[in-house]
Design a protein around this motif. Sequence first.
Motif, PDB file in Angstrom:
ATOM      1  N   PHE A  42      29.185  22.878 -41.018  1.00 33.37           N
ATOM      2  CA  PHE A  42      29.965  23.518 -39.961  1.00 33.37           C
ATOM      3  C   PHE A  42      29.856  22.657 -38.710  1.00 33.37           C
ATOM      4  O   PHE A  42      28.753  22.358 -38.248  1.00 33.37           O
ATOM      5  CB  PHE A  42      29.425  24.922 -39.659  1.00 33.37           C
ATOM      6  CG  PHE A  42      29.633  25.892 -40.786  1.00 33.37           C
ATOM      7  CD1 PHE A  42      30.802  26.624 -40.879  1.00 33.37           C
ATOM      8  CD2 PHE A  42      28.647  26.075 -41.745  1.00 33.37           C
ATOM      9  CE1 PHE A  42      30.991  27.521 -41.925  1.00 33.37           C
ATOM     10  CE2 PHE A  42      28.828  26.972 -42.787  1.00 33.37           C
ATOM     11  CZ  PHE A  42      30.005  27.693 -42.874  1.00 33.37           C
ATOM     12  N   TYR A  43      30.993  22.248 -38.165  1.00 27.64           N
ATOM     13  CA  TYR A  43      31.035  21.443 -36.947  1.00 27.64           C
ATOM     14  C   TYR A  43      31.417  22.356 -35.782  1.00 27.64           C
ATOM     15  O   TYR A  43      32.532  22.867 -35.724  1.00 27.64           O
ATOM     16  CB  TYR A  43      32.025  20.284 -37.091  1.00 27.64           C
ATOM     17  CG  TYR A  43      31.552  19.290 -38.117  1.00 27.64           C
ATOM     18  CD1 TYR A  43      30.590  18.348 -37.783  1.00 27.64           C
ATOM     19  CD2 TYR A  43      32.034  19.307 -39.416  1.00 27.64           C
ATOM     20  CE1 TYR A  43      30.122  17.440 -38.725  1.00 27.64           C
ATOM     21  CE2 TYR A  43      31.574  18.414 -40.365  1.00 27.64           C
ATOM     22  CZ  TYR A  43      30.620  17.482 -40.010  1.00 27.64           C
ATOM     23  OH  TYR A  43      30.151  16.589 -40.941  1.00 27.64           O
ATOM     24  N   MET A  44      30.454  22.555 -34.887  1.00 32.95           N
ATOM     25  CA  MET A  44      30.615  23.482 -33.779  1.00 32.95           C
ATOM     26  C   MET A  44      30.958  22.719 -32.500  1.00 32.95           C
ATOM     27  O   MET A  44      30.500  21.584 -32.308  1.00 32.95           O
ATOM     28  CB  MET A  44      29.315  24.276 -33.567  1.00 32.95           C
ATOM     29  CG  MET A  44      28.771  24.936 -34.824  1.00 32.95           C
ATOM     30  SD  MET A  44      29.937  26.022 -35.667  1.00 32.95           S
ATOM     31  CE  MET A  44      30.094  27.326 -34.468  1.00 32.95           C
ATOM     32  N   PRO A  45      31.759  23.340 -31.608  1.00 31.64           N
ATOM     33  CA  PRO A  45      32.057  22.672 -30.341  1.00 31.64           C
ATOM     34  C   PRO A  45      30.771  22.402 -29.552  1.00 31.64           C
ATOM     35  O   PRO A  45      29.863  23.228 -29.534  1.00 31.64           O
ATOM     36  CB  PRO A  45      32.926  23.689 -29.592  1.00 31.64           C
ATOM     37  CG  PRO A  45      33.451  24.609 -30.649  1.00 31.64           C
ATOM     38  CD  PRO A  45      32.418  24.635 -31.737  1.00 31.64           C
ATOM     39  N   PRO A  83      26.568  30.768 -33.223  1.00 34.34           N
ATOM     40  CA  PRO A  83      26.411  31.806 -34.243  1.00 34.34           C
ATOM     41  C   PRO A  83      25.389  31.416 -35.311  1.00 34.34           C
ATOM     42  O   PRO A  83      25.119  30.232 -35.543  1.00 34.34           O
ATOM     43  CB  PRO A  83      27.803  31.938 -34.843  1.00 34.34           C
ATOM     44  CG  PRO A  83      28.420  30.593 -34.676  1.00 34.34           C
ATOM     45  CD  PRO A  83      27.836  30.033 -33.393  1.00 34.34           C
ATOM     46  N   ASP A  84      24.859  32.438 -35.964  1.00 35.12           N
ATOM     47  CA  ASP A  84      23.887  32.244 -37.034  1.00 35.12           C
ATOM     48  C   ASP A  84      24.532  31.553 -38.232  1.00 35.12           C
ATOM     49  O   ASP A  84      25.663  31.888 -38.617  1.00 35.12           O
ATOM     50  CB  ASP A  84      23.329  33.588 -37.518  1.00 35.12           C
ATOM     51  CG  ASP A  84      22.561  34.329 -36.444  1.00 35.12           C
ATOM     52  OD1 ASP A  84      22.366  33.773 -35.345  1.00 35.12           O
ATOM     53  OD2 ASP A  84      22.158  35.467 -36.715  1.00 35.12           O
ATOM     54  N   LEU A  85      23.798  30.631 -38.827  1.00 32.59           N
ATOM     55  CA  LEU A  85      24.299  29.887 -39.980  1.00 32.59           C
ATOM     56  C   LEU A  85      24.613  30.809 -41.157  1.00 32.59           C
ATOM     57  O   LEU A  85      25.618  30.630 -41.845  1.00 32.59           O
ATOM     58  CB  LEU A  85      23.275  28.817 -40.375  1.00 32.59           C
ATOM     59  CG  LEU A  85      23.715  27.759 -41.368  1.00 32.59           C
ATOM     60  CD1 LEU A  85      24.965  27.035 -40.897  1.00 32.59           C
ATOM     61  CD2 LEU A  85      22.601  26.761 -41.588  1.00 32.59           C
ATOM     62  N   ASP A  86      23.767  31.812 -41.390  1.00 34.35           N
ATOM     63  CA  ASP A  86      24.015  32.708 -42.524  1.00 34.35           C
ATOM     64  C   ASP A  86      25.291  33.522 -42.327  1.00 34.35           C
ATOM     65  O   ASP A  86      26.019  33.779 -43.295  1.00 34.35           O
ATOM     66  CB  ASP A  86      22.812  33.617 -42.790  1.00 34.35           C
ATOM     67  CG  ASP A  86      22.470  34.520 -41.630  1.00 34.35           C
ATOM     68  OD1 ASP A  86      22.598  34.093 -40.472  1.00 34.35           O
ATOM     69  OD2 ASP A  86      22.054  35.665 -41.886  1.00 34.35           O
ATOM     70  N   LYS A  87      25.615  33.880 -41.087  1.00 30.86           N
ATOM     71  CA  LYS A  87      26.853  34.636 -40.851  1.00 30.86           C
ATOM     72  C   LYS A  87      28.084  33.740 -40.982  1.00 30.86           C
ATOM     73  O   LYS A  87      29.142  34.189 -41.421  1.00 30.86           O
ATOM     74  CB  LYS A  87      26.811  35.310 -39.485  1.00 30.86           C
ATOM     75  CG  LYS A  87      25.830  36.468 -39.458  1.00 30.86           C
ATOM     76  CD  LYS A  87      25.852  37.183 -38.128  1.00 30.86           C
ATOM     77  CE  LYS A  87      24.878  38.357 -38.164  1.00 30.86           C
ATOM     78  NZ  LYS A  87      24.918  39.112 -36.909  1.00 30.86           N
ATOM     79  N   LEU A  88      27.947  32.458 -40.617  1.00 33.00           N
ATOM     80  CA  LEU A  88      29.046  31.517 -40.849  1.00 33.00           C
ATOM     81  C   LEU A  88      29.303  31.377 -42.345  1.00 33.00           C
ATOM     82  O   LEU A  88      30.449  31.354 -42.807  1.00 33.00           O
ATOM     83  CB  LEU A  88      28.714  30.152 -40.237  1.00 33.00           C
ATOM     84  CG  LEU A  88      28.703  30.059 -38.726  1.00 33.00           C
ATOM     85  CD1 LEU A  88      28.082  28.750 -38.270  1.00 33.00           C
ATOM     86  CD2 LEU A  88      30.113  30.215 -38.164  1.00 33.00           C
TER      87      LEU A  88
END
Length: 132
Positions: free
Chosen positions: A61-64, A78-83
Motif C-alpha cells: 500500500f502506497y500512502m500519501p 490507517p491500520d494495515l490490517d484494515k487496509l
Amino acid sequence: MTFRVDGVPVPQGSKKGFVVGKRAVLVDDNKDVLKPWRRKVAAASDIGHTFTGPVFVAAVFYMPRPKRPKFSLPGVKPDLDKLMRALGDGMTDGGLLADDSRIVSQFIHKRYASDSNPPGVRVLVMEAGEET
C-alpha cells in the motif's frame, strides 16, 4: 496474477448499527470513501478468473506522504490490517476470490508514495501451496 489500484487506499472501517422500524441495520462508518475504493479494487481484480482454493496475497500500500512525516515509514493510521480487509473484500466483490477467507498467507507493507509509486496498492495473488 498481479494488478494495481491507483488512488489513496481506504481502510475497512468500523460498523455502525441502528434500528429502522423493526430491523437492525449495519453500515460502514466510512462508507462514502470506502465504497468507491472497493469498486476500484473490484474492477482492477476482475480478470475473468476466480480463485476457489487457498491463496497467497502480497500487497504494498502506497500512502500519501505528509508534509512533515513523523517517521521514515508510514507508522500511522490507517491500520494495515484494515487496509487489507478492504482489499480482500474488494477482490471478493470483483470475483477474483470466491471468498476472502481463501487467503491463507499474506505479505503486506505500507510505504510512502513517490513519483515512481503514486498512492495506491500493488497486489500479487497466487495459489497457495504447502510451502507458502
